[in-house]
Design a protein around this motif. Structure first.
Motif, PDB file in Angstrom:
ATOM      1  N   MET A  46      -6.224  -0.811  -9.059  1.00 16.18           N
ATOM      2  CA  MET A  46      -5.173  -0.763 -10.065  1.00 16.18           C
ATOM      3  C   MET A  46      -4.466   0.590 -10.008  1.00 16.18           C
ATOM      4  O   MET A  46      -5.027   1.580  -9.519  1.00 16.18           O
ATOM      5  CB  MET A  46      -5.755  -0.951 -11.470  1.00 16.18           C
ATOM      6  N   ARG A  92      -5.121   6.031  -9.488  1.00 22.10           N
ATOM      7  CA  ARG A  92      -5.526   4.817  -8.801  1.00 22.10           C
ATOM      8  C   ARG A  92      -6.999   4.563  -9.065  1.00 22.10           C
ATOM      9  O   ARG A  92      -7.824   5.463  -8.869  1.00 22.10           O
ATOM     10  CB  ARG A  92      -5.242   4.944  -7.301  1.00 22.10           C
ATOM     11  N   TRP A 151       2.313   2.062  -3.504  1.00 24.99           N
ATOM     12  CA  TRP A 151       1.394   2.529  -4.531  1.00 24.99           C
ATOM     13  C   TRP A 151       0.411   3.576  -4.008  1.00 24.99           C
ATOM     14  O   TRP A 151      -0.420   4.064  -4.763  1.00 24.99           O
ATOM     15  CB  TRP A 151       0.632   1.335  -5.113  1.00 24.99           C
ATOM     16  N   ASP A 161       0.818  -1.201   0.000  1.00 22.16           N
ATOM     17  CA  ASP A 161       0.000   0.000   0.000  1.00 22.16           C
ATOM     18  C   ASP A 161       0.859   1.261   0.000  1.00 22.16           C
ATOM     19  O   ASP A 161       0.554   2.233  -0.679  1.00 22.16           O
ATOM     20  CB  ASP A 161      -0.922   0.012   1.212  1.00 22.16           C
ATOM     21  N   ILE A 190       0.364  -6.671 -15.857  1.00 22.26           N
ATOM     22  CA  ILE A 190       1.220  -5.493 -15.754  1.00 22.26           C
ATOM     23  C   ILE A 190       1.773  -5.173 -17.142  1.00 22.26           C
ATOM     24  O   ILE A 190       2.244  -6.052 -17.854  1.00 22.26           O
ATOM     25  CB  ILE A 190       2.374  -5.726 -14.763  1.00 22.26           C
ATOM     26  N   GLN A 194       0.310  -0.451 -14.147  1.00 23.55           N
ATOM     27  CA  GLN A 194       1.515  -0.626 -13.337  1.00 23.55           C
ATOM     28  C   GLN A 194       1.319  -1.623 -12.200  1.00 23.55           C
ATOM     29  O   GLN A 194       2.271  -2.273 -11.776  1.00 23.55           O
ATOM     30  CB  GLN A 194       1.953   0.717 -12.745  1.00 23.55           C
ATOM     31  N   GLN A 195       0.089  -1.701 -11.678  1.00 21.77           N
ATOM     32  CA  GLN A 195      -0.185  -2.583 -10.546  1.00 21.77           C
ATOM     33  C   GLN A 195      -1.652  -2.975 -10.582  1.00 21.77           C
ATOM     34  O   GLN A 195      -2.511  -2.162 -10.934  1.00 21.77           O
ATOM     35  CB  GLN A 195       0.144  -1.879  -9.224  1.00 21.77           C
ATOM     36  N   GLU A 236      -4.551  -5.568  -8.257  1.00 21.66           N
ATOM     37  CA  GLU A 236      -4.826  -6.477  -7.155  1.00 21.66           C
ATOM     38  C   GLU A 236      -6.327  -6.743  -7.098  1.00 21.66           C
ATOM     39  O   GLU A 236      -7.136  -5.871  -7.426  1.00 21.66           O
ATOM     40  CB  GLU A 236      -4.381  -5.859  -5.820  1.00 21.66           C
ATOM     41  N   SER A 292       0.306   9.023 -12.243  1.00 23.20           N
ATOM     42  CA  SER A 292      -0.440   7.810 -11.896  1.00 23.20           C
ATOM     43  C   SER A 292      -1.843   8.117 -11.379  1.00 23.20           C
ATOM     44  O   SER A 292      -2.051   9.066 -10.631  1.00 23.20           O
ATOM     45  CB  SER A 292       0.317   7.003 -10.832  1.00 23.20           C
TER      46      SER A 292
END
Length: 202
Positions: free
Chosen positions: A27, A38, A4, A1, A113, A101-102, A104, A36
């Motif tokens: 993501m 989220r 990101w 956490d 990715i 990039q990420q 979950e 970025s």
């Protein structure tokens, strides 16, 4: 956490119009400038899915829509306008490519990715309304978004009580803007099964 900077955990509640959604995936997507965003996928077994995005402290709530534009949104230059099938006009604010990039959690599609998504975002009218087109390969999807105030975010996260609603008038009490055209259901039964399998595996 911490790596990101996620503000929401998998399993956190999110309230929308009095309905409880749950964060089932999250993501991080980077634009062409390396900035970025989220994104959190919210799910309710009866109502389907919503997306909420956070960029630099600003939050936007998104729903999927089948309302298409009258021209190719990806070919329109920044500042130009398009019209959608509901006769609304939107001005293009930006466009480009997002890179995953990420990721979950449980998504209703296979995500990896490095996946790249072409996007075109538009603004329209007052109230922080947005319209967006996203293209992956030959598949194009559309979304309707609403910018949330800090107070609305706190209410959605259960950190603050919602203000009492005004009494209905002769003109009705619905919120304005086409971002509340309804929830586009993304295979809720299949999605619920997906989430259950994901939880069993953890």
């Amino acid at each position: 956490d911490e790596a990101w900077d996620f503000d929401l955990e998998i399993g956190d509640a999110w309230l929308d119009e009095g309905h409880r959604f749950e964060v089932v995936a999250r993501m991080v997507l980077a634009d062409d400038d390396g900035e970025s965003t989220r994104q959190y996928l919210l799910f309710n077994p009866s109502l389907g899915s919503l997306w909420v995005n956070e960029y630099d402290g600003d939050w936007t709530l998104w729903t999927s829509t089948r309302i298409a534009p009258d021209s190719d949104p990806f070919d329109v230059p920044d500042g130009a306008s398009i019209r959608t099938g509901d006769n609304r006009r939107w001005r293009k604010s930006e466009g480009g490519t997002l890179t995953l990039q990420q990721v979950e959690g449980a998504l209703p599609w296979q995500a990896s990715i490095g996946d790249r998504i072409e996007y075109a975002e538009f603004e329209g009218g007052s109230g922080g309304a947005h319209y967006e087109a996203q293209r992956t390969g030959n598949e194009v999807e559309y979304g309707l978004g609403l910018t949330l105030s800090a107070s609305e975010v706190r209410v959605a996260r259960g950190e603050e009580e919602a203000a009492p609603k005004a009494a209905p008038t002769a003109k009705g009490s619905k919120r304005t803007g086409c971002f509340i055209l309804g929830i586009f259901l993304i295979f809720p039964a299949f999605f619920a099964l997906l989430i259950g399998l994901d939880r069993k595996s953890t």
